[in-house]
Design an enzyme around this catalytic site. Structure first.
Site, short mmCIF file in Angstrom:
data_model
loop_
_atom_site.label_atom_id
_atom_site.label_comp_id
_atom_site.label_asym_id
_atom_site.label_seq_id
_atom_site.Cartn_x
_atom_site.Cartn_y
_atom_site.Cartn_z
N HIS A 1 0.73 -0.52 0.06
CA HIS A 1 0.11 0.16 -0.38
C HIS A 1 0.97 0.91 0.15
O HIS A 1 0.26 2.25 -0.48
CB HIS A 1 -1.20 0.42 1.14
CG HIS A 1 -2.22 -0.07 1.09
ND1 HIS A 1 -2.21 -2.20 1.30
CD2 HIS A 1 -3.62 -0.91 0.00
CE1 HIS A 1 -3.45 -2.16 0.60
NE2 HIS A 1 -3.84 -1.60 -0.13
N GLU B 1 -11.51 -10.95 -3.50
CA GLU B 1 -9.75 -10.46 -3.18
C GLU B 1 -9.52 -11.99 -2.79
O GLU B 1 -8.10 -11.82 -2.89
CB GLU B 1 -10.12 -9.08 -2.57
CG GLU B 1 -10.02 -8.44 -2.90
CD GLU B 1 -10.07 -6.91 -0.97
OE1 GLU B 1 -9.04 -6.72 -1.22
OE2 GLU B 1 -11.26 -7.15 -0.27
N CYS C 1 -10.46 -2.95 -9.89
CA CYS C 1 -10.34 -1.79 -9.35
C CYS C 1 -8.65 -2.29 -8.09
O CYS C 1 -8.07 -1.20 -7.55
CB CYS C 1 -11.05 -1.25 -8.00
SG CYS C 1 -10.90 -2.55 -6.82
#
Length: 589
Positions: free
Chosen positions: A195, A442, A513
Protein backbone atom coordinates in the site's frame (compact mmCIF):
# COMPACT_ATOMS: atom_id res chain seq x y z
CA UNK A 1 21.38 0.22 -6.13
CA UNK A 2 18.55 -1.84 -7.51
CA UNK A 3 15.00 -2.31 -6.26
CA UNK A 4 11.47 -2.73 -7.59
CA UNK A 5 10.02 0.03 -9.79
CA UNK A 6 6.60 0.92 -8.41
CA UNK A 7 5.87 4.43 -9.70
CA UNK A 8 7.20 5.58 -13.04
CA UNK A 9 9.35 8.54 -13.91
CA UNK A 10 12.64 10.06 -12.82
CA UNK A 11 13.28 12.03 -9.65
CA UNK A 12 16.49 13.93 -8.88
CA UNK A 13 17.15 15.51 -5.51
CA UNK A 14 18.95 15.53 -2.19
CA UNK A 15 18.33 12.62 0.17
CA UNK A 16 16.17 13.09 3.23
CA UNK A 17 16.54 10.08 5.54
CA UNK A 18 13.75 8.91 7.79
CA UNK A 19 15.75 6.85 10.25
CA UNK A 20 14.19 3.83 11.92
CA UNK A 21 13.91 4.05 15.71
CA UNK A 22 12.83 1.84 18.55
CA UNK A 23 10.53 4.72 19.54
CA UNK A 24 7.60 5.62 17.30
CA UNK A 25 8.44 8.94 15.63
CA UNK A 26 6.12 11.26 13.73
CA UNK A 27 7.56 12.86 10.60
CA UNK A 28 6.06 16.11 9.40
CA UNK A 29 7.06 19.60 8.38
CA UNK A 30 6.30 22.63 10.53
CA UNK A 31 5.36 26.00 9.10
CA UNK A 32 8.24 28.52 8.93
CA UNK A 33 6.59 30.66 11.62
CA UNK A 34 6.55 27.68 14.01
CA UNK A 35 10.21 26.64 13.86
CA UNK A 36 11.07 28.74 16.91
CA UNK A 37 8.38 26.96 18.93
CA UNK A 38 9.66 23.61 17.67
CA UNK A 39 13.21 24.46 18.77
CA UNK A 40 11.77 25.40 22.16
CA UNK A 41 10.03 22.01 22.34
CA UNK A 42 13.35 20.34 21.68
CA UNK A 43 15.17 22.41 24.32
CA UNK A 44 12.46 21.73 26.92
CA UNK A 45 12.67 17.98 26.26
CA UNK A 46 16.46 18.10 26.49
CA UNK A 47 16.26 20.00 29.81
CA UNK A 48 13.79 17.41 31.10
CA UNK A 49 16.18 14.58 30.25
CA UNK A 50 19.10 16.46 31.82
CA UNK A 51 17.12 16.80 35.03
CA UNK A 52 16.25 13.10 34.96
CA UNK A 53 19.88 12.07 34.47
CA UNK A 54 21.08 14.44 37.20
CA UNK A 55 18.50 13.05 39.61
CA UNK A 56 19.52 9.49 38.78
CA UNK A 57 23.16 10.34 39.41
CA UNK A 58 22.43 12.10 42.72
CA UNK A 59 20.30 9.21 43.95
CA UNK A 60 22.85 6.51 43.22
CA UNK A 61 23.49 4.45 46.40
CA UNK A 62 26.95 4.71 47.91
CA UNK A 63 27.73 1.10 47.04
CA UNK A 64 26.90 1.61 43.35
CA UNK A 65 29.79 0.99 40.92
CA UNK A 66 31.62 4.16 39.93
CA UNK A 67 31.07 3.18 36.27
CA UNK A 68 27.37 3.99 36.62
CA UNK A 69 28.02 7.56 37.63
CA UNK A 70 30.58 7.88 34.83
CA UNK A 71 28.05 6.57 32.31
CA UNK A 72 25.47 9.11 33.42
CA UNK A 73 28.09 11.84 33.03
CA UNK A 74 28.76 10.64 29.48
CA UNK A 75 25.03 10.80 28.66
CA UNK A 76 24.77 14.31 30.10
CA UNK A 77 27.77 15.39 28.05
CA UNK A 78 26.30 13.89 24.85
CA UNK A 79 22.95 15.51 25.56
CA UNK A 80 24.51 18.98 25.33
CA UNK A 81 27.16 18.19 22.72
CA UNK A 82 26.87 20.63 19.77
CA UNK A 83 27.08 17.70 17.34
CA UNK A 84 23.72 16.53 18.70
CA UNK A 85 22.07 19.65 20.12
CA UNK A 86 23.07 22.33 17.59
CA UNK A 87 22.90 20.05 14.56
CA UNK A 88 19.39 18.90 15.50
CA UNK A 89 18.29 22.52 15.78
CA UNK A 90 19.78 23.07 12.32
CA UNK A 91 17.45 20.43 10.77
CA UNK A 92 14.46 22.22 12.30
CA UNK A 93 15.51 25.70 11.19
CA UNK A 94 16.70 24.86 7.66
CA UNK A 95 14.54 21.88 6.64
CA UNK A 96 11.58 22.60 8.90
CA UNK A 97 11.48 19.05 10.28
CA UNK A 98 9.50 18.53 13.45
CA UNK A 99 11.71 18.04 16.52
CA UNK A 100 11.42 14.23 16.58
CA UNK A 101 12.35 13.89 12.93
CA UNK A 102 15.26 16.31 13.30
CA UNK A 103 16.62 14.36 16.26
CA UNK A 104 16.43 10.98 14.54
CA UNK A 105 18.01 12.43 11.40
CA UNK A 106 21.00 13.77 13.33
CA UNK A 107 21.27 10.61 15.42
CA UNK A 108 21.56 8.66 12.17
CA UNK A 109 24.35 10.96 10.98
CA UNK A 110 26.29 10.48 14.23
CA UNK A 111 25.68 6.73 14.31
CA UNK A 112 27.33 6.36 10.91
CA UNK A 113 30.30 8.41 12.01
CA UNK A 114 30.78 6.12 15.01
CA UNK A 115 30.48 3.04 12.77
CA UNK A 116 33.42 4.28 10.70
CA UNK A 117 35.74 4.75 13.68
CA UNK A 118 38.61 2.28 13.98
CA UNK A 119 38.80 2.34 17.78
CA UNK A 120 36.49 -0.29 19.29
CA UNK A 121 35.76 1.75 22.40
CA UNK A 122 34.73 4.83 20.40
CA UNK A 123 32.68 2.72 18.00
CA UNK A 124 30.66 1.36 20.91
CA UNK A 125 29.73 4.89 22.00
CA UNK A 126 27.12 4.85 19.24
CA UNK A 127 24.83 3.03 21.65
CA UNK A 128 25.16 5.89 24.15
CA UNK A 129 24.12 8.44 21.51
CA UNK A 130 21.10 6.32 20.56
CA UNK A 131 20.07 5.89 24.19
CA UNK A 132 20.28 9.63 24.84
CA UNK A 133 18.25 10.34 21.69
CA UNK A 134 15.57 7.87 22.73
CA UNK A 135 15.29 9.55 26.14
CA UNK A 136 14.71 12.89 24.40
CA UNK A 137 12.18 11.31 22.02
CA UNK A 138 10.22 9.94 24.97
CA UNK A 139 10.27 13.35 26.60
CA UNK A 140 8.98 14.93 23.39
CA UNK A 141 6.22 12.33 23.20
CA UNK A 142 4.91 13.48 26.59
CA UNK A 143 4.47 17.03 25.33
CA UNK A 144 1.68 18.32 23.17
CA UNK A 145 3.19 18.71 19.72
CA UNK A 146 2.14 21.20 17.10
CA UNK A 147 -0.38 19.77 14.67
CA UNK A 148 1.32 18.35 11.56
CA UNK A 149 1.25 20.99 8.83
CA UNK A 150 2.52 19.99 5.43
CA UNK A 151 3.68 22.96 3.42
CA UNK A 152 4.39 23.28 -0.26
CA UNK A 153 7.62 22.92 -2.17
CA UNK A 154 9.92 25.95 -2.07
CA UNK A 155 8.37 27.16 1.19
CA UNK A 156 11.45 25.77 2.91
CA UNK A 157 14.44 23.48 2.50
CA UNK A 158 16.39 25.72 0.16
CA UNK A 159 16.30 25.47 -3.61
CA UNK A 160 17.33 21.84 -3.96
CA UNK A 161 14.60 19.27 -4.66
CA UNK A 162 14.27 16.53 -2.03
CA UNK A 163 13.73 12.76 -2.19
CA UNK A 164 12.75 10.55 0.74
CA UNK A 165 14.80 7.51 1.82
CA UNK A 166 13.63 5.10 4.54
CA UNK A 167 13.63 1.50 5.64
CA UNK A 168 9.87 1.60 5.15
CA UNK A 169 7.16 4.25 5.05
CA UNK A 170 3.71 3.51 6.41
CA UNK A 171 0.86 4.39 4.03
CA UNK A 172 -0.51 6.86 6.58
CA UNK A 173 2.87 8.60 6.75
CA UNK A 174 2.96 8.74 2.96
CA UNK A 175 -0.29 10.69 3.09
CA UNK A 176 1.37 13.15 5.47
CA UNK A 177 3.86 13.88 2.69
CA UNK A 178 1.19 14.12 -0.01
CA UNK A 179 1.50 17.39 -1.88
CA UNK A 180 4.73 18.27 -0.08
CA UNK A 181 8.28 18.83 -1.26
CA UNK A 182 9.31 15.27 -2.06
CA UNK A 183 9.92 14.45 -5.71
CA UNK A 184 10.37 10.70 -5.15
CA UNK A 185 11.13 8.06 -2.56
CA UNK A 186 13.15 4.91 -1.93
CA UNK A 187 12.57 2.21 0.71
CA UNK A 188 14.54 -0.84 1.78
CA UNK A 189 11.47 -3.07 1.91
CA UNK A 190 8.15 -3.43 0.12
CA UNK A 191 6.64 -4.87 -3.04
CA UNK A 192 5.02 -3.49 -6.18
CA UNK A 193 1.53 -3.65 -4.71
CA UNK A 194 2.25 -2.83 -1.09
CA UNK A 195 0.00 0.00 0.00
CA UNK A 196 2.97 2.31 0.37
CA UNK A 197 3.68 1.79 -3.33
CA UNK A 198 0.01 2.33 -4.16
CA UNK A 199 -0.04 5.67 -2.37
CA UNK A 200 3.19 6.66 -4.15
CA UNK A 201 1.47 6.05 -7.48
CA UNK A 202 -1.51 8.09 -6.35
CA UNK A 203 0.91 10.92 -5.59
CA UNK A 204 2.32 10.44 -9.10
CA UNK A 205 5.95 10.56 -7.98
CA UNK A 206 8.78 8.18 -8.97
CA UNK A 207 9.44 5.46 -6.41
CA UNK A 208 11.62 2.40 -5.88
CA UNK A 209 10.96 -0.10 -3.09
CA UNK A 210 12.78 -3.22 -1.92
CA UNK A 211 16.19 -1.57 -2.37
CA UNK A 212 17.46 -3.49 0.69
CA UNK A 213 20.38 -1.34 1.88
CA UNK A 214 19.29 2.09 0.67
CA UNK A 215 18.66 3.68 4.07
CA UNK A 216 22.03 2.38 5.33
CA UNK A 217 24.16 3.32 2.32
CA UNK A 218 22.63 6.71 1.48
CA UNK A 219 23.63 9.68 3.64
CA UNK A 220 21.71 12.81 4.48
CA UNK A 221 21.94 15.32 1.61
CA UNK A 222 23.50 12.90 -0.91
CA UNK A 223 22.36 13.64 -4.45
CA UNK A 224 20.12 10.82 -5.73
CA UNK A 225 18.54 9.81 -8.99
CA UNK A 226 15.46 7.62 -8.63
CA UNK A 227 14.61 5.78 -11.83
CA UNK A 228 11.04 4.62 -11.23
CA UNK A 229 10.93 2.88 -14.63
CA UNK A 230 13.93 0.58 -14.12
CA UNK A 231 13.99 0.35 -10.31
CA UNK A 232 17.46 1.92 -10.13
CA UNK A 233 18.82 4.36 -7.55
CA UNK A 234 21.98 6.29 -8.44
CA UNK A 235 23.88 7.89 -5.53
CA UNK A 236 25.93 11.03 -6.18
CA UNK A 237 25.83 10.68 -9.99
CA UNK A 238 28.50 12.02 -12.31
CA UNK A 239 27.63 15.13 -14.37
CA UNK A 240 27.17 13.01 -17.51
CA UNK A 241 24.72 10.61 -15.81
CA UNK A 242 22.89 13.54 -14.22
CA UNK A 243 22.41 15.26 -17.58
CA UNK A 244 21.15 12.04 -19.16
CA UNK A 245 18.48 11.64 -16.50
CA UNK A 246 17.52 15.31 -16.68
CA UNK A 247 16.94 14.81 -20.42
CA UNK A 248 14.71 11.82 -19.59
CA UNK A 249 12.80 13.98 -17.11
CA UNK A 250 12.08 16.54 -19.82
CA UNK A 251 10.95 13.83 -22.23
CA UNK A 252 8.61 12.40 -19.59
CA UNK A 253 7.09 15.83 -18.99
CA UNK A 254 6.45 16.26 -22.71
CA UNK A 255 4.76 12.83 -22.86
CA UNK A 256 2.52 13.71 -19.92
CA UNK A 257 1.52 16.95 -21.59
CA UNK A 258 0.61 15.05 -24.77
CA UNK A 259 -1.48 12.48 -22.87
CA UNK A 260 -3.15 15.27 -20.94
CA UNK A 261 -4.98 16.27 -24.13
CA UNK A 262 -6.99 13.03 -23.89
CA UNK A 263 -8.47 13.95 -20.49
CA UNK A 264 -12.00 14.73 -21.61
CA UNK A 265 -12.18 12.60 -24.74
CA UNK A 266 -14.83 9.82 -24.51
CA UNK A 267 -13.25 6.45 -23.69
CA UNK A 268 -14.49 4.32 -26.60
CA UNK A 269 -12.68 1.51 -28.43
CA UNK A 270 -12.22 1.31 -32.21
CA UNK A 271 -15.20 -1.06 -32.44
CA UNK A 272 -17.47 1.23 -30.47
CA UNK A 273 -17.27 -0.26 -26.95
CA UNK A 274 -17.59 2.34 -24.19
CA UNK A 275 -15.13 1.75 -21.34
CA UNK A 276 -15.70 3.33 -17.94
CA UNK A 277 -12.48 4.78 -16.47
CA UNK A 278 -12.86 5.51 -12.76
CA UNK A 279 -10.49 6.80 -10.09
CA UNK A 280 -9.14 5.31 -6.86
CA UNK A 281 -8.82 7.89 -4.08
CA UNK A 282 -7.63 7.91 -0.45
CA UNK A 283 -8.97 11.23 0.85
CA UNK A 284 -11.89 13.51 -0.13
CA UNK A 285 -9.53 16.11 -1.61
CA UNK A 286 -8.36 13.54 -4.17
CA UNK A 287 -11.76 13.77 -5.89
CA UNK A 288 -10.73 17.07 -7.48
CA UNK A 289 -7.69 15.39 -9.07
CA UNK A 290 -9.93 12.58 -10.28
CA UNK A 291 -12.20 15.01 -12.13
CA UNK A 292 -9.26 16.89 -13.60
CA UNK A 293 -7.82 13.61 -14.88
CA UNK A 294 -11.06 12.81 -16.72
CA UNK A 295 -12.46 10.12 -14.39
CA UNK A 296 -16.18 9.44 -14.81
CA UNK A 297 -16.56 8.51 -11.15
CA UNK A 298 -14.76 7.11 -8.13
CA UNK A 299 -14.45 3.35 -8.33
CA UNK A 300 -12.69 3.00 -4.96
CA UNK A 301 -12.62 5.41 -2.04
CA UNK A 302 -10.24 3.78 0.47
CA UNK A 303 -11.99 4.92 3.65
CA UNK A 304 -9.37 3.37 5.96
CA UNK A 305 -7.08 6.37 5.42
CA UNK A 306 -9.56 8.44 7.43
CA UNK A 307 -8.77 6.14 10.38
CA UNK A 308 -4.99 6.52 10.33
CA UNK A 309 -2.62 8.95 12.11
CA UNK A 310 -5.23 9.73 14.75
CA UNK A 311 -3.39 8.97 18.00
CA UNK A 312 -5.86 6.22 18.84
CA UNK A 313 -9.04 8.28 18.35
CA UNK A 314 -11.18 6.91 15.53
CA UNK A 315 -13.33 9.25 13.39
CA UNK A 316 -16.91 9.43 14.59
CA UNK A 317 -19.99 9.24 12.40
CA UNK A 318 -20.25 12.98 11.75
CA UNK A 319 -16.59 13.32 10.78
CA UNK A 320 -16.87 10.41 8.37
CA UNK A 321 -20.11 11.79 6.94
CA UNK A 322 -18.47 15.15 6.23
CA UNK A 323 -15.57 13.40 4.46
CA UNK A 324 -17.83 11.20 2.32
CA UNK A 325 -20.15 14.10 1.50
CA UNK A 326 -17.18 16.25 0.44
CA UNK A 327 -16.07 13.58 -2.03
CA UNK A 328 -19.61 13.08 -3.34
CA UNK A 329 -20.17 16.80 -3.85
CA UNK A 330 -16.76 17.20 -5.51
CA UNK A 331 -17.69 14.54 -8.08
CA UNK A 332 -20.74 16.59 -9.10
CA UNK A 333 -23.24 13.79 -9.66
CA UNK A 334 -20.77 11.15 -10.82
CA UNK A 335 -20.82 7.87 -8.84
CA UNK A 336 -18.65 7.41 -5.75
CA UNK A 337 -17.93 3.87 -4.52
CA UNK A 338 -16.89 3.89 -0.86
CA UNK A 339 -15.12 0.80 0.44
CA UNK A 340 -15.78 0.09 4.09
CA UNK A 341 -12.67 0.30 6.25
CA UNK A 342 -9.96 -2.16 5.21
CA UNK A 343 -7.64 -2.08 8.22
CA UNK A 344 -5.01 -4.78 8.66
CA UNK A 345 -1.96 -6.30 6.94
CA UNK A 346 0.23 -3.39 5.76
CA UNK A 347 -2.38 -0.79 6.78
CA UNK A 348 -2.41 -0.99 10.59
CA UNK A 349 -3.95 1.61 12.84
CA UNK A 350 -1.58 3.40 15.16
CA UNK A 351 -0.52 1.44 18.24
CA UNK A 352 -3.03 2.89 20.66
CA UNK A 353 -6.01 2.13 18.43
CA UNK A 354 -4.62 -1.29 17.55
CA UNK A 355 -4.31 -2.14 21.24
CA UNK A 356 -7.84 -0.98 21.93
CA UNK A 357 -9.20 -3.04 19.08
CA UNK A 358 -7.40 -6.20 20.20
CA UNK A 359 -5.41 -7.21 17.12
CA UNK A 360 -2.02 -5.64 17.75
CA UNK A 361 -0.20 -8.97 18.04
CA UNK A 362 -1.62 -10.85 15.04
CA UNK A 363 0.92 -13.44 13.92
CA UNK A 364 0.05 -13.00 10.26
CA UNK A 365 -1.91 -9.78 9.68
CA UNK A 366 -2.67 -10.60 6.03
CA UNK A 367 -4.58 -13.69 7.20
CA UNK A 368 -5.92 -12.20 10.41
CA UNK A 369 -8.59 -9.78 11.58
CA UNK A 370 -8.74 -7.39 8.63
CA UNK A 371 -11.24 -5.79 6.25
CA UNK A 372 -14.85 -6.99 6.73
CA UNK A 373 -13.72 -9.36 9.48
CA UNK A 374 -12.49 -6.42 11.53
CA UNK A 375 -15.63 -4.38 10.83
CA UNK A 376 -17.94 -7.21 11.91
CA UNK A 377 -15.92 -7.65 15.10
CA UNK A 378 -16.62 -3.98 15.93
CA UNK A 379 -20.38 -3.70 15.23
CA UNK A 380 -20.84 -0.24 16.76
CA UNK A 381 -17.99 1.20 14.68
CA UNK A 382 -19.27 -0.57 11.56
CA UNK A 383 -22.81 0.79 11.92
CA UNK A 384 -21.34 4.26 12.43
CA UNK A 385 -19.53 4.00 9.12
CA UNK A 386 -22.55 2.58 7.31
CA UNK A 387 -24.77 5.38 8.65
CA UNK A 388 -22.21 7.98 7.53
CA UNK A 389 -22.11 6.46 4.03
CA UNK A 390 -25.90 6.31 3.83
CA UNK A 391 -26.21 9.93 4.93
CA UNK A 392 -23.75 10.98 2.23
CA UNK A 393 -25.94 9.24 -0.38
CA UNK A 394 -28.47 12.06 0.01
CA UNK A 395 -26.01 14.32 -1.83
CA UNK A 396 -25.20 12.20 -4.89
CA UNK A 397 -24.79 8.72 -6.31
CA UNK A 398 -23.10 6.52 -3.70
CA UNK A 399 -22.24 2.83 -3.71
CA UNK A 400 -20.74 0.81 -0.88
CA UNK A 401 -18.08 -1.85 -1.43
CA UNK A 402 -17.38 -4.62 1.09
CA UNK A 403 -13.74 -5.81 1.18
CA UNK A 404 -12.48 -9.39 1.51
CA UNK A 405 -15.85 -11.14 1.42
CA UNK A 406 -15.51 -14.93 1.53
CA UNK A 407 -18.21 -16.51 3.74
CA UNK A 408 -21.99 -16.58 3.53
CA UNK A 409 -22.15 -15.74 7.23
CA UNK A 410 -20.15 -12.56 6.56
CA UNK A 411 -22.50 -11.57 3.75
CA UNK A 412 -25.60 -12.03 5.92
CA UNK A 413 -24.04 -10.22 8.87
CA UNK A 414 -23.04 -7.32 6.60
CA UNK A 415 -26.51 -7.03 5.09
CA UNK A 416 -28.02 -7.16 8.57
CA UNK A 417 -25.71 -4.35 9.75
CA UNK A 418 -26.72 -2.28 6.73
CA UNK A 419 -30.42 -2.91 7.41
CA UNK A 420 -29.95 -1.83 11.03
CA UNK A 421 -28.12 1.32 9.95
CA UNK A 422 -30.96 2.19 7.56
CA UNK A 423 -33.56 1.67 10.27
CA UNK A 424 -31.64 3.81 12.76
CA UNK A 425 -31.58 6.67 10.24
CA UNK A 426 -35.29 6.27 9.50
CA UNK A 427 -36.05 6.37 13.21
CA UNK A 428 -34.01 9.56 13.51
CA UNK A 429 -35.70 11.05 10.40
CA UNK A 430 -32.34 11.43 8.64
CA UNK A 431 -32.40 11.53 4.83
CA UNK A 432 -30.61 8.94 2.70
CA UNK A 433 -31.06 7.31 -0.70
CA UNK A 434 -30.98 3.70 -1.80
CA UNK A 435 -27.43 2.58 -2.50
CA UNK A 436 -26.01 -0.36 -4.37
CA UNK A 437 -23.89 -2.77 -2.34
CA UNK A 438 -20.94 -4.53 -3.92
CA UNK A 439 -18.46 -7.25 -3.05
CA UNK A 440 -14.74 -6.90 -3.50
CA UNK A 441 -13.36 -10.10 -5.01
CA UNK A 442 -9.97 -10.51 -3.31
CA UNK A 443 -9.76 -14.14 -2.22
CA UNK A 444 -10.06 -17.31 -4.34
CA UNK A 445 -12.98 -18.50 -2.20
CA UNK A 446 -15.05 -15.53 -3.38
CA UNK A 447 -13.97 -15.89 -7.01
CA UNK A 448 -14.96 -19.57 -6.98
CA UNK A 449 -18.40 -19.03 -5.44
CA UNK A 450 -19.71 -16.17 -7.57
CA UNK A 451 -23.27 -17.56 -7.88
CA UNK A 452 -23.60 -17.33 -4.08
CA UNK A 453 -22.26 -13.76 -3.93
CA UNK A 454 -24.33 -12.54 -6.85
CA UNK A 455 -27.51 -13.57 -5.02
CA UNK A 456 -26.80 -10.83 -2.48
CA UNK A 457 -24.71 -8.12 -4.17
CA UNK A 458 -25.58 -5.60 -6.89
CA UNK A 459 -22.07 -5.43 -8.36
CA UNK A 460 -18.56 -6.76 -7.84
CA UNK A 461 -15.13 -5.17 -8.04
CA UNK A 462 -12.02 -7.30 -8.50
CA UNK A 463 -9.17 -6.34 -6.17
CA UNK A 464 -6.32 -7.87 -8.13
CA UNK A 465 -3.62 -6.97 -5.58
CA UNK A 466 -4.97 -9.24 -2.86
CA UNK A 467 -6.43 -11.77 -5.28
CA UNK A 468 -2.92 -12.42 -6.63
CA UNK A 469 -1.47 -12.43 -3.11
CA UNK A 470 -3.90 -14.99 -1.76
CA UNK A 471 -3.98 -17.14 -4.89
CA UNK A 472 -0.19 -17.49 -5.00
CA UNK A 473 0.43 -17.35 -1.21
CA UNK A 474 2.76 -14.37 -1.69
CA UNK A 475 3.08 -11.53 0.83
CA UNK A 476 2.91 -8.61 -1.58
CA UNK A 477 4.78 -6.33 0.80
CA UNK A 478 7.76 -8.69 1.15
CA UNK A 479 10.60 -7.96 -1.28
CA UNK A 480 12.11 -11.40 -0.57
CA UNK A 481 9.29 -13.08 -2.52
CA UNK A 482 8.38 -10.19 -4.80
CA UNK A 483 9.69 -12.07 -7.84
CA UNK A 484 6.94 -14.67 -7.30
CA UNK A 485 4.15 -12.09 -7.36
CA UNK A 486 2.85 -12.76 -10.87
CA UNK A 487 -0.31 -11.21 -12.35
CA UNK A 488 0.24 -13.38 -15.44
CA UNK A 489 -0.02 -16.65 -13.50
CA UNK A 490 -2.57 -18.92 -15.22
CA UNK A 491 -4.55 -19.39 -11.99
CA UNK A 492 -4.88 -15.64 -11.49
CA UNK A 493 -6.04 -14.98 -15.05
CA UNK A 494 -8.55 -17.84 -14.95
CA UNK A 495 -10.04 -16.59 -11.69
CA UNK A 496 -10.43 -13.09 -13.15
CA UNK A 497 -11.98 -14.49 -16.33
CA UNK A 498 -14.43 -16.63 -14.33
CA UNK A 499 -15.51 -13.69 -12.17
CA UNK A 500 -16.12 -11.51 -15.24
CA UNK A 501 -18.03 -14.24 -17.06
CA UNK A 502 -20.22 -15.14 -14.06
CA UNK A 503 -21.06 -11.53 -13.25
CA UNK A 504 -21.90 -10.51 -16.82
CA UNK A 505 -23.98 -13.67 -17.27
CA UNK A 506 -25.99 -12.63 -14.22
CA UNK A 507 -26.58 -9.21 -15.78
CA UNK A 508 -24.61 -7.36 -13.12
CA UNK A 509 -21.76 -4.85 -13.17
CA UNK A 510 -18.12 -5.88 -12.78
CA UNK A 511 -15.00 -3.75 -12.59
CA UNK A 512 -11.33 -4.04 -11.64
CA UNK A 513 -9.97 -1.68 -9.00
CA UNK A 514 -6.59 -3.30 -8.31
CA UNK A 515 -3.25 -2.24 -9.74
CA UNK A 516 -3.77 -4.24 -12.94
CA UNK A 517 -6.49 -1.73 -13.91
CA UNK A 518 -3.97 1.10 -14.18
CA UNK A 519 -1.14 -0.90 -15.74
CA UNK A 520 -1.21 -0.42 -19.51
CA UNK A 521 0.50 -3.81 -19.94
CA UNK A 522 -2.84 -5.38 -18.94
CA UNK A 523 -5.36 -2.96 -20.46
CA UNK A 524 -5.85 -4.90 -23.71
CA UNK A 525 -6.04 -8.24 -21.89
CA UNK A 526 -8.71 -6.97 -19.47
CA UNK A 527 -10.73 -5.59 -22.38
CA UNK A 528 -10.37 -8.95 -24.13
CA UNK A 529 -11.71 -10.71 -21.02
CA UNK A 530 -14.87 -8.60 -21.27
CA UNK A 531 -14.19 -5.87 -18.72
CA UNK A 532 -15.64 -2.45 -19.51
CA UNK A 533 -14.99 -0.74 -16.18
CA UNK A 534 -11.52 -0.02 -14.77
CA UNK A 535 -10.67 1.98 -11.65
CA UNK A 536 -7.16 3.34 -11.12
CA UNK A 537 -5.14 6.25 -9.78
CA UNK A 538 -6.02 9.49 -11.53
CA UNK A 539 -2.47 9.82 -12.85
CA UNK A 540 -2.90 6.58 -14.81
CA UNK A 541 -6.17 7.41 -16.55
CA UNK A 542 -4.72 9.22 -19.57
CA UNK A 543 -2.28 6.44 -20.52
CA UNK A 544 -4.96 3.75 -20.07
CA UNK A 545 -7.40 5.79 -22.14
CA UNK A 546 -4.85 5.95 -24.95
CA UNK A 547 -4.78 2.14 -25.00
CA UNK A 548 -8.57 1.98 -24.98
CA UNK A 549 -8.88 4.34 -27.94
CA UNK A 550 -6.57 2.07 -29.98
CA UNK A 551 -8.25 -1.21 -28.95
CA UNK A 552 -10.41 -3.59 -30.99
CA UNK A 553 -12.24 -5.68 -28.38
CA UNK A 554 -13.39 -8.39 -30.82
CA UNK A 555 -9.78 -9.15 -31.78
CA UNK A 556 -8.62 -8.86 -28.18
CA UNK A 557 -11.26 -11.36 -27.05
CA UNK A 558 -9.79 -14.00 -29.36
CA UNK A 559 -6.27 -13.31 -28.10
CA UNK A 560 -7.46 -13.39 -24.48
CA UNK A 561 -9.06 -16.81 -24.93
CA UNK A 562 -5.88 -18.24 -26.44
CA UNK A 563 -3.90 -16.73 -23.56
CA UNK A 564 -6.16 -18.34 -20.94
CA UNK A 565 -5.55 -21.75 -22.51
CA UNK A 566 -1.78 -21.30 -22.47
CA UNK A 567 0.66 -22.67 -19.89
CA UNK A 568 2.71 -19.48 -20.31
CA UNK A 569 0.14 -16.68 -20.63
CA UNK A 570 2.60 -13.77 -20.65
CA UNK A 571 4.63 -15.17 -23.55
CA UNK A 572 1.52 -16.20 -25.49
CA UNK A 573 -0.12 -12.80 -25.09
CA UNK A 574 2.99 -10.88 -26.11
CA UNK A 575 3.48 -13.13 -29.11
CA UNK A 576 -0.10 -12.65 -30.30
CA UNK A 577 0.14 -8.87 -29.87
CA UNK A 578 3.42 -8.73 -31.76
CA UNK A 579 2.01 -10.73 -34.68
CA UNK A 580 -1.04 -8.45 -34.79
CA UNK A 581 1.21 -5.40 -34.88
CA UNK A 582 3.20 -6.89 -37.77
CA UNK A 583 0.00 -7.66 -39.71
CA UNK A 584 -1.27 -4.12 -39.13
CA UNK A 585 2.03 -2.70 -40.40
CA UNK A 586 1.91 -4.88 -43.52
CA UNK A 587 -1.67 -3.81 -44.25
CA UNK A 588 -0.75 -0.15 -43.84
CA UNK A 589 2.09 -0.56 -46.34
Amino acid sequence: MFGLPVSRGVAIGRAVLVASSRVDVAHYFVEPAHTGAEVARLKHARDTVAAELTTLKNELPAEAPTELAALLDVHLMLLHDPMLADATRHWIETRHYNAEWALTAQTEVLARQFDEMEDDYLRERKADVEQVAERVLRALAKEEALLPQVTHARDFGGEDPLVLVANDIAPADMLQFKGSVFKGFVTDVGGRTSHTAIVARSMDIPAVVGAREASRLVRQDDWLIIDGDAGVVVVNPTPIVLEEYRFRQRQSELERARLNRLRHMPSVTLDGQAVELLANIELPGDAVNALEAGAVGVGLFRSEFLFMNRNGVLPDEDEQFEAYRAAVLAMAGLPVTIRTVDIGADKPLDRMAAHELRHEHALNPALGLRAIRWSLSEPAMFRQQLRAILRASAFGKVRVLIPMVAHRSEILATLDALARARQQLRDACVAFNDIEIGAMIEVPAAAMTMPLLLQHFDFVSIGTNDLIQYTLAIDRADEAVAHLYDPWHPAVLRLIADVVHSTLAAGKHVSVCGEMAGDTAFTDLLLGLGLRSLSMHPSQIASVKQRVLRADTARLARSAQATLESADPATTWLGLQERQTQRSSSTAV
